[in-house]
Enzyme design. Sequence first.
Site, PDB file in Angstrom:
ATOM      1  N   GLY A 199       0.775  -1.240   0.000  1.00 14.29           N
ATOM      2  CA  GLY A 199       0.000   0.000   0.000  1.00 14.29           C
ATOM      3  C   GLY A 199       0.806   1.289   0.000  1.00 14.29           C
ATOM      4  O   GLY A 199       0.435   2.268  -0.653  1.00 14.29           O
ATOM      5  N   HIS A 200       1.923   1.300   0.727  1.00 16.13           N
ATOM      6  CA  HIS A 200       2.594   2.593   0.926  1.00 16.13           C
ATOM      7  C   HIS A 200       3.519   2.998  -0.211  1.00 16.13           C
ATOM      8  O   HIS A 200       4.189   4.024  -0.135  1.00 16.13           O
ATOM      9  CB  HIS A 200       3.347   2.607   2.264  1.00 16.13           C
ATOM     10  CG  HIS A 200       4.577   1.758   2.303  1.00 16.13           C
ATOM     11  ND1 HIS A 200       5.824   2.308   2.377  1.00 16.13           N
ATOM     12  CD2 HIS A 200       4.745   0.418   2.271  1.00 16.13           C
ATOM     13  CE1 HIS A 200       6.726   1.324   2.406  1.00 16.13           C
ATOM     14  NE2 HIS A 200       6.084   0.176   2.344  1.00 16.13           N
ATOM     15  N   THR A 236      -8.332 -10.706  12.469  1.00 15.12           N
ATOM     16  CA  THR A 236      -9.307  -9.676  12.117  1.00 15.12           C
ATOM     17  C   THR A 236      -8.684  -8.692  11.130  1.00 15.12           C
ATOM     18  O   THR A 236      -7.561  -8.240  11.325  1.00 15.12           O
ATOM     19  CB  THR A 236      -9.771  -8.931  13.390  1.00 15.12           C
ATOM     20  OG1 THR A 236     -10.281  -9.906  14.294  1.00 15.12           O
ATOM     21  CG2 THR A 236     -10.844  -7.911  13.079  1.00 15.12           C
ATOM     22  N   CYS A 323      27.540   0.781   3.574  1.00 13.07           N
ATOM     23  CA  CYS A 323      27.459   1.535   4.827  1.00 13.07           C
ATOM     24  C   CYS A 323      26.036   1.942   5.171  1.00 13.07           C
ATOM     25  O   CYS A 323      25.720   2.154   6.325  1.00 13.07           O
ATOM     26  CB  CYS A 323      28.327   2.773   4.746  1.00 13.07           C
ATOM     27  SG  CYS A 323      30.050   2.348   4.915  1.00 13.07           S
TER      28      CYS A 323
END
Lengths: 394, 143
Positions: A199-200, A236, A323
Amino acid sequence: MIYADNAATTRTSPAARQAVLDTMDRFWGNPSSLYAFGQEAAEVLYQARADVAACLNAKPQEIIFTSGGSEADNQAINSAAAVGKRKGKNHIITTPIEHHAVLHTVEKLAKEGYEITYLPMDASGIVKVEDVAAAIRPETCLVSVMFANNEIGTIQPIAEIGALCREKKIPFHTDAVQAVGHVPIDVEAMNIDMLSLSGHKFHGPRGVGALYVRRGAPLVSFIQGGAQERGHRAGTENLPAIVGMAAAMKDACAKIAANDAYVSTLRDALIAGLSEIPHGALNGATAPRLPGNVNFCFEGIEGESLLLLLDDKGICASSGSACTSGSLDPSHVLLAIGRPHEVAHGSLRLTLGEDNTMQDVEQIIAAVKDVVTYLRGMSPVWKELEKGERNYVI
Amino acid sequence: MLYSEKVMDHFRNPRNVGEIPDADGIGEVGNAKCGDIMKMYLKIDDGVVTDAKFETFGCGSAIATSSMATELIKGKPLSEALTLTNKAVVEALDGLPAHKLHCSVLAEEAVKAAVKDYYDKNNIPYDATQFCDHDCENCSLEH
């Protein structure tokens, strides 16, 4: 601040935010409850499922909501592997440039006795369909090829691979986390059996994603409990996030053509500007490439210091340097497309979105030029390159 | 934040960057494949480090530890410069994240390599065991 890290995450859109809030306020019942208030929530859940399905040309019952792209990848691959095993098939084909959610899953399966073929990769960052065809064996139980790469943005020949897998009757999964909402996807036309999305990555909330599974394809459930998601994922439903994602996806899919035209213009201007820096090079083919993806290597410098100095100039970017990842090796994607370690450490990923402007692009170009010149000025590696004591790679 | 303010200060405003053209001792450690190289230049007069400069290819903490190491040895007798430990560099920077501690080891090694280079060039006898021979498995140095 100039946000140029849209492959990492995106700003939550006003529509998605509103959908989340509305669902929390009005539809907080449990969709599994029988009474009308619970069934209202079930209706909202169904509508979200239908919206997500429509964006992919899938059917609502083919969508399983998950916690995100990684879970969807894990479930798709482990399911195909488990089904394969029952039929005596233990061979999986994938690419060396997949996201770690795919790579680490197949590496785990390799330890359990599965055989993994990593498709050949060249500087383009795009797999060849003939290599997929050549890799297929009678015992192949899954082909998993990402839709678009998260680091270098290259888009894979998904429709061609899908057609091949269909012909050979081999399940085909694609990790489309970076592609959904940015390039058109049609699971029917492209013969995709399983597809992961998050979704993001298209202005929805995070912590929510989906797995598309073609009807009839068997799925293994990794969370035992209730019968939610047709028994494929207990627990849920995270309804506010699901509805927020569906709103964002509907929005993004409706604007694909317009956003592509706008954002790819910005991308091409950024690539042109950064190409003026000597001994720097774009990673991966210019096309087909995600509209917002720019990824360069600059010789003689290291990526983390580049990012920190860009941050000081208000620019959010990312790097495939070791890094920045906390590991010893630089990006597996850059290594797979043939960049040597010392060059891969000096990589910079800028991923643009429709919120960016041409002015942002101009500022980024000026800032990157400044910072690269400054860091090269204190780099013993750059000095050796300039003196001819070390050979330029790019 | 990933780094302390001190680290960011030495990263943003590194002290003693550059080359000493007539350096008395030069030490280079690390390798480009691993993503960091430090080159240390020392000017030595009468057993004292009168000037120290560095060039570094590396991440933020590689640059900051190089900068701090040069600050800690400038004006000090060689005997004292040789006792510089990576821990002293880390403390002077108000700490480093665990996965960045190797940068401070590189800074210590760069100083030592430069002093060793000075000893070698001037035929000054020294105890070889105090220098890193890059045999990490049999290392007796406490870093």
